[in-house]
Write a protein that holds these residues in place. Structure first.
Motif, PDB file in Angstrom:
ATOM      1  N   SER A  97       0.822  -1.216   0.000  1.00 32.35           N
ATOM      2  CA  SER A  97       0.000   0.000   0.000  1.00 32.35           C
ATOM      3  C   SER A  97       0.853   1.262   0.000  1.00 32.35           C
ATOM      4  O   SER A  97       0.445   2.296  -0.524  1.00 32.35           O
ATOM      5  CB  SER A  97      -0.938   0.003   1.212  1.00 32.35           C
ATOM      6  OG  SER A  97      -0.229   0.242   2.424  1.00 32.35           O
ATOM      7  N   GLN A  98       2.058   1.151   0.584  1.00 37.61           N
ATOM      8  CA  GLN A  98       2.973   2.295   0.635  1.00 37.61           C
ATOM      9  C   GLN A  98       3.954   2.302  -0.544  1.00 37.61           C
ATOM     10  O   GLN A  98       4.795   3.186  -0.636  1.00 37.61           O
ATOM     11  CB  GLN A  98       3.758   2.275   1.948  1.00 37.61           C
ATOM     12  CG  GLN A  98       2.908   2.490   3.185  1.00 37.61           C
ATOM     13  CD  GLN A  98       2.278   3.862   3.225  1.00 37.61           C
ATOM     14  OE1 GLN A  98       2.798   4.823   2.668  1.00 37.61           O
ATOM     15  NE2 GLN A  98       1.133   3.969   3.900  1.00 37.61           N
ATOM     16  N   LYS A  99       3.814   1.306  -1.421  1.00 33.12           N
ATOM     17  CA  LYS A  99       4.695   1.180  -2.585  1.00 33.12           C
ATOM     18  C   LYS A  99       6.175   1.091  -2.177  1.00 33.12           C
ATOM     19  O   LYS A  99       7.062   1.634  -2.836  1.00 33.12           O
ATOM     20  CB  LYS A  99       4.473   2.333  -3.573  1.00 33.12           C
ATOM     21  CG  LYS A  99       3.060   2.336  -4.161  1.00 33.12           C
ATOM     22  CD  LYS A  99       2.888   3.459  -5.171  1.00 33.12           C
ATOM     23  CE  LYS A  99       1.565   3.337  -5.916  1.00 33.12           C
ATOM     24  NZ  LYS A  99       0.379   3.315  -5.007  1.00 33.12           N
ATOM     25  N   VAL A 100       6.401   0.367  -1.091  1.00 31.96           N
ATOM     26  CA  VAL A 100       7.757   0.067  -0.622  1.00 31.96           C
ATOM     27  C   VAL A 100       8.113  -1.323  -1.117  1.00 31.96           C
ATOM     28  O   VAL A 100       7.413  -2.295  -0.812  1.00 31.96           O
ATOM     29  CB  VAL A 100       7.836   0.130   0.915  1.00 31.96           C
ATOM     30  CG1 VAL A 100       9.185  -0.383   1.415  1.00 31.96           C
ATOM     31  CG2 VAL A 100       7.593   1.552   1.396  1.00 31.96           C
ATOM     32  N   ASP A 101       9.183  -1.434  -1.900  1.00 36.27           N
ATOM     33  CA  ASP A 101       9.501  -2.726  -2.512  1.00 36.27           C
ATOM     34  C   ASP A 101      10.783  -3.366  -1.980  1.00 36.27           C
ATOM     35  O   ASP A 101      11.319  -4.293  -2.580  1.00 36.27           O
ATOM     36  CB  ASP A 101       9.551  -2.615  -4.037  1.00 36.27           C
ATOM     37  CG  ASP A 101      10.484  -1.528  -4.536  1.00 36.27           C
ATOM     38  OD1 ASP A 101      11.246  -0.971  -3.716  1.00 36.27           O
ATOM     39  OD2 ASP A 101      10.450  -1.233  -5.743  1.00 36.27           O
ATOM     40  N   TRP A 102      11.257  -2.879  -0.829  1.00 33.91           N
ATOM     41  CA  TRP A 102      12.356  -3.543  -0.116  1.00 33.91           C
ATOM     42  C   TRP A 102      11.869  -3.913   1.274  1.00 33.91           C
ATOM     43  O   TRP A 102      11.110  -3.163   1.890  1.00 33.91           O
ATOM     44  CB  TRP A 102      13.579  -2.625  -0.003  1.00 33.91           C
ATOM     45  CG  TRP A 102      14.329  -2.468  -1.289  1.00 33.91           C
ATOM     46  CD1 TRP A 102      13.947  -1.729  -2.378  1.00 33.91           C
ATOM     47  CD2 TRP A 102      15.579  -3.060  -1.632  1.00 33.91           C
ATOM     48  NE1 TRP A 102      14.885  -1.828  -3.373  1.00 33.91           N
ATOM     49  CE2 TRP A 102      15.903  -2.638  -2.942  1.00 33.91           C
ATOM     50  CE3 TRP A 102      16.468  -3.899  -0.963  1.00 33.91           C
ATOM     51  CZ2 TRP A 102      17.069  -3.038  -3.589  1.00 33.91           C
ATOM     52  CZ3 TRP A 102      17.641  -4.293  -1.608  1.00 33.91           C
ATOM     53  CH2 TRP A 102      17.914  -3.859  -2.904  1.00 33.91           C
ATOM     54  N   ILE A 103      12.296  -5.062   1.755  1.00 37.27           N
ATOM     55  CA  ILE A 103      11.882  -5.536   3.075  1.00 37.27           C
ATOM     56  C   ILE A 103      13.097  -6.058   3.828  1.00 37.27           C
ATOM     57  O   ILE A 103      13.960  -6.718   3.239  1.00 37.27           O
ATOM     58  CB  ILE A 103      10.799  -6.636   2.951  1.00 37.27           C
ATOM     59  CG1 ILE A 103      10.277  -7.059   4.326  1.00 37.27           C
ATOM     60  CG2 ILE A 103      11.324  -7.850   2.186  1.00 37.27           C
ATOM     61  CD1 ILE A 103       9.062  -7.980   4.253  1.00 37.27           C
ATOM     62  N   GLU A 104      13.169  -5.729   5.121  1.00 37.52           N
ATOM     63  CA  GLU A 104      14.245  -6.242   5.964  1.00 37.52           C
ATOM     64  C   GLU A 104      13.729  -7.406   6.800  1.00 37.52           C
ATOM     65  O   GLU A 104      12.721  -7.289   7.503  1.00 37.52           O
ATOM     66  CB  GLU A 104      14.797  -5.156   6.889  1.00 37.52           C
ATOM     67  CG  GLU A 104      15.920  -5.676   7.786  1.00 37.52           C
ATOM     68  CD  GLU A 104      16.478  -4.639   8.743  1.00 37.52           C
ATOM     69  OE1 GLU A 104      17.045  -5.049   9.765  1.00 37.52           O
ATOM     70  OE2 GLU A 104      16.340  -3.424   8.464  1.00 37.52           O
ATOM     71  N   ILE A 105      14.434  -8.518   6.736  1.00 42.19           N
ATOM     72  CA  ILE A 105      14.133  -9.705   7.535  1.00 42.19           C
ATOM     73  C   ILE A 105      15.228  -9.820   8.595  1.00 42.19           C
ATOM     74  O   ILE A 105      16.409  -9.954   8.264  1.00 42.19           O
ATOM     75  CB  ILE A 105      14.114 -10.984   6.666  1.00 42.19           C
ATOM     76  CG1 ILE A 105      13.177 -10.820   5.461  1.00 42.19           C
ATOM     77  CG2 ILE A 105      13.733 -12.193   7.507  1.00 42.19           C
ATOM     78  CD1 ILE A 105      11.744 -10.544   5.802  1.00 42.19           C
TER      79      ILE A 105
END
Length: 249
Positions: A97-105
């Motif tokens: 929804s925020q158009k964030v395409d990187w994620i930290e695991i």
């Protein structure tokens, strides 16, 4: 006018030589001023800890970063909170929804087995670019050198673009001893066995930044950089500070 001979820096959309800042509550006006002058020196911006969940004008902040070609992502603590409450599906929807395409695991606060993190990365790597953090925020849970290497290899093989070495904002955990000194056994093993261009070293202090620059070079990947320190860090990378004065390409 360029007349000095300085270490050659990567430019544009960097694959390495990355500077990743930590945003712990910059206002839109503050951020706009920083990006106006220094956006070319910044590659990633971590909206730190779990603040993205309660940040006012979050969408505006994300677009501001993206309009200046800086990649925003949310701190791993928010991922861990969602994992702990069985809300990963909702978290994924939130990122979309925020158009964030990187994620930290990460597993800095709670214990998430390595195999579980690997499975999460494999499931999400087709939707997101993945950053995987290694190390604990608890200085009493220091990983062995063998575990550091094993986790790095495993998380990169699973599909992570980069692995981040935990350091906290204080620089006193993860890859650091409680006094802020780098764990040399871990550092030497990592630099000997893992592709250094795929490691982002969290280095919140100038002393820590200059350690990595002097050991690896101007184009080491550094994270948890304070926004106000971006220009100082670039000067350090370019050999324009006493402690890095004799830095070569």
């Amino acid at each position: 006018m360029n007349f000095l001979t300085l270490p050659k820096r990567t430019t544009g959309v960097r694959k390495f030589g990355i500077t990743s800042i930590i945003d712990l509550g910059l206002t839109i006006d503050q951020l706009s001023s920083i990006l106006k002058d220094y956006s070319e020196l910044i590659d990633f911006a971590k909206i730190g800890i779990g603040t993205a969940y309660i940040t006012p004008n979050l969408s505006e902040k994300i677009r501001l970063y993206q309009n200046h070609n800086v990649i925003p992502y949310f701190g791993g603590t928010l991922f861990e909170k969602c994992y702990h409450q069985n809300k990963l599906a909702e978290f994924v929807d939130f990122l979309h929804s925020q158009k964030v395409d990187w994620i930290e695991i990460s597993c800095g606060t709670i214990d998430i087995p390595l195999e579980e993190r690997i499975n999460i990365i494999k499931n999400l790597k087709h939707e997101f670019n993945v950053l995987a953090e290694v190390g604990s925020k608890d200085s009493n849970k220091a990983l062995s050198t063998e575990d550091w290497i094993n986790e790095m290899y495993s998380l990169l093989d699973a599909g992570s673009q980069y692995c981040i070495t935990e350091g906290r904002q204080s620089g006193t955990a993860g890859i650091y001893q409680t006094n802020g000194q780098v764990r040399m056994d871990v550092f030497q093993e990592l630099t000997s066995n893992v592709n250094i261009n795929r490691i982002i070293f969290e280095a919140p202090t100038a002393k820590q930044q200059m350690f990595f620059i002097n050991q690896i070079g101007a184009n080491v990947n550094l994270g948890n950089v304070k926004p106000e320190d971006v220009l100082i860090l670039e000067a350090e990378r370019c050999g324009l500070r006493s402690e890095t004065f004799f830095l070569e390409d």
